[in-house]
Enzyme design. Structure first.
Site, PDB file in Angstrom:
ATOM      1  N   SER A  79       0.810  -1.219   0.000  1.00 22.65           N
ATOM      2  CA  SER A  79       0.000   0.000   0.000  1.00 22.65           C
ATOM      3  C   SER A  79       0.840   1.265   0.000  1.00 22.65           C
ATOM      4  O   SER A  79       0.291   2.361   0.035  1.00 22.65           O
ATOM      5  CB  SER A  79      -0.942   0.013   1.220  1.00 22.65           C
ATOM      6  OG  SER A  79      -0.211   0.159   2.410  1.00 22.65           O
ATOM      7  N   THR A 181      -2.412   3.435   4.333  1.00 21.51           N
ATOM      8  CA  THR A 181      -1.456   4.530   4.322  1.00 21.51           C
ATOM      9  C   THR A 181      -0.657   4.584   5.616  1.00 21.51           C
ATOM     10  O   THR A 181      -1.188   4.311   6.677  1.00 21.51           O
ATOM     11  CB  THR A 181      -2.247   5.853   4.206  1.00 21.51           C
ATOM     12  OG1 THR A 181      -3.081   5.800   3.064  1.00 21.51           O
ATOM     13  CG2 THR A 181      -1.317   7.044   4.131  1.00 21.51           C
ATOM     14  N   THR A 199       1.499   7.024   0.480  1.00 21.17           N
ATOM     15  CA  THR A 199       0.668   5.879   0.103  1.00 21.17           C
ATOM     16  C   THR A 199       0.729   5.638  -1.402  1.00 21.17           C
ATOM     17  O   THR A 199       1.065   6.535  -2.177  1.00 21.17           O
ATOM     18  CB  THR A 199      -0.800   6.136   0.503  1.00 21.17           C
ATOM     19  OG1 THR A 199      -1.587   4.981   0.274  1.00 21.17           O
ATOM     20  CG2 THR A 199      -1.392   7.284  -0.291  1.00 21.17           C
ATOM     21  N   ARG A 209      -7.101   8.693  -9.799  1.00 22.61           N
ATOM     22  CA  ARG A 209      -7.710   8.939  -8.495  1.00 22.61           C
ATOM     23  C   ARG A 209      -6.659   9.395  -7.489  1.00 22.61           C
ATOM     24  O   ARG A 209      -5.564   8.867  -7.424  1.00 22.61           O
ATOM     25  CB  ARG A 209      -8.393   7.663  -7.991  1.00 22.61           C
ATOM     26  CG  ARG A 209      -9.070   7.812  -6.611  1.00 22.61           C
ATOM     27  CD  ARG A 209      -8.205   7.344  -5.480  1.00 22.61           C
ATOM     28  NE  ARG A 209      -8.894   7.327  -4.176  1.00 22.61           N
ATOM     29  CZ  ARG A 209      -8.316   7.069  -3.013  1.00 22.61           C
ATOM     30  NH1 ARG A 209      -7.023   6.786  -2.978  1.00 22.61           N
ATOM     31  NH2 ARG A 209      -9.012   7.082  -1.891  1.00 22.61           N
ATOM     32  N   ASP A 212      -6.948  11.237   0.224  1.00 24.06           N
ATOM     33  CA  ASP A 212      -6.692  12.294   1.207  1.00 24.06           C
ATOM     34  C   ASP A 212      -5.222  12.440   1.571  1.00 24.06           C
ATOM     35  O   ASP A 212      -4.802  13.482   2.069  1.00 24.06           O
ATOM     36  CB  ASP A 212      -7.482  12.008   2.484  1.00 24.06           C
ATOM     37  CG  ASP A 212      -6.972  10.761   3.200  1.00 24.06           C
ATOM     38  OD1 ASP A 212      -6.902   9.704   2.543  1.00 24.06           O
ATOM     39  OD2 ASP A 212      -6.648  10.831   4.392  1.00 24.06           O
ATOM     40  N   THR A 232      -5.938   7.619   8.028  1.00 25.13           N
ATOM     41  CA  THR A 232      -5.722   6.490   7.137  1.00 25.13           C
ATOM     42  C   THR A 232      -7.073   5.856   6.825  1.00 25.13           C
ATOM     43  O   THR A 232      -8.042   6.044   7.546  1.00 25.13           O
ATOM     44  CB  THR A 232      -4.775   5.454   7.776  1.00 25.13           C
ATOM     45  OG1 THR A 232      -4.514   4.401   6.841  1.00 25.13           O
ATOM     46  CG2 THR A 232      -5.383   4.853   9.023  1.00 25.13           C
ATOM     47  N   GLY A 233      -7.138   5.116   5.744  1.00 21.37           N
ATOM     48  CA  GLY A 233      -8.396   4.469   5.372  1.00 21.37           C
ATOM     49  C   GLY A 233      -8.931   5.009   4.066  1.00 21.37           C
ATOM     50  O   GLY A 233      -8.172   5.463   3.206  1.00 21.37           O
TER      51      GLY A 233
END
Length: 332
Positions: A79, A181, A199, A209, A212, A232-233
């Protein structure tokens, strides 16, 4: 595929990191004073690199850059950086940002062929009049600064992508190496903060794409008078709330880091795009999603909170490191 939910065992780390101690085997660390390093997910190696800088009296900015470069160079971390899972066109594109104690910041988005996106982001901060550079422009700038162009798509990540292409079904997955991330915050011996976030983004995302992570105020925010926060997420949810900026502003209003993180997540889950803990995307599909927020204030207090269970974070201070499990909204 690496899964950060699984804690690394003390026996497997003792040879590499003899100073590591986990909360199950020792009393909690005291956060009364710096230097201090905190990062999202299970990142003892990254924290060790950052703490090594701080132990020499180094600047928090240098520490977070050094820490972020560790997963960026790890081919087994799918990732972040080298080895990152590609977008649906098979291209590994990186996003990163960095911010120092003076409010200076730099960011790159949609960067290809450069392993250490965090260092390019720092170069943007220090050597250009801009905050964010993207795509071909970011690559051109990186090459002008002496960064090496290389192939970031490893054989294992390419094989995973080709397997995914058989169905080409896009669905975010919670707490696995698809959107984990690394966000890192540090406070140095002077009491100054800096933060970094890097990330390769959501696996098999649409080409182009950006989440954040490279956005100051969403994936990362630092205010040296208050503290710092990172997220993160699923970035789409963090961007809608300016999550990291919001966490710092809530601390400015007097909330503890834990209270601030909980309020950020509460606002996300109460948003119109969330239904019963699932994200309703633009096509009306329901997906399980994760967002975790991490914050630290000037007193060295730490907060962490997430939507789902399974979000953990790594804390290092005074030669000791702990991996902790965050509280979550859906575990109430």
């Amino acid at each position: 595929m690496v899964n950060r939910r699984r804690f690394l065992t003390l026996s497997s780390l003792s040879g590499l990191f003899p100073s590591l101690a986990f909360t199950t085997q020792s009393p909690p660390l005291s956060y009364a004073s710096g230097p201090l390093v905190v990062s999202t997910w299970n990142q003892p190696k990254a924290n060790a690199a950052a703490e090594a800088v701080l132990s020499r009296g180094g600047r928090a900015l240098d520490a977070v850059e050094a820490g972020a470069r560790v997963p960026e160079a790890d081919p087994n971390d799918t990732s972040v950086g080298y080895g990152g899972l590609p977008d649906r066109d098979g291209r590994v594109t990186l996003d990163a940002c960095i911010m120092d104690e003076r409010g200076n910041c730099g960011s790159v988005t949609y960067l290809e062929h450069i392993m250490h996106a965090i260092s390019v982001a720092r170069a943007v901060m220090e050597k250009t009049p801009h905050v964010m550079i993207s795509g071909e422009g970011a690559l051109k700038f990186a090459l002008s600064q002496g960064f090496k162009k290389e192939n970031l798509l490893t054989k294992s990540s390419e094989a995973a992508w080709r397997e995914w292409m058989k169905t080409a079904k896009y669905k975010p997955q919670v707490n696995i190496e698809r959107h984990d991330t690394i966000g890192m915050l540090a406070m140095d011996t002077k009491g100054d903060f800096s933060g970094a976030c890097t990330t390769s983004g959501l696996a098999y995302k649409m080409n182009g794409r950006v989440g954040d992570s490279p956005i100051i105020g969403s994936g990362l925010f630092v205010d040296n008078t208050i503290g710092a926060a990172c997220a993160t997420g699923l970035g789409e949810l963090v961007m809608r709330t300016c999550g990291s900026f919001l966490a710092v502003e809530l601390m400015r209003q007097g909330k503890t880091p834990q209270q601030a993180c909980e309020e950020v997540i509460n606002r996300i889950v109460k948003g119109p795009s969330i239904k019963d803990g699932k994200y309703v995307d633009g096509q009306g599909n329901l997906n399980d999603v994760q967002v975790g927020v991490l914050a630290v204030n000037r007193q060295g207090e730490i907060g962490a909170y997430s939507i789902q269970t399974g979000f953990n974070y790594t804390v290092s201070q005074n030669g000791r490191t702990e991996v902790r499990e965050a509280k979550s909204f859906l575990s109430k």
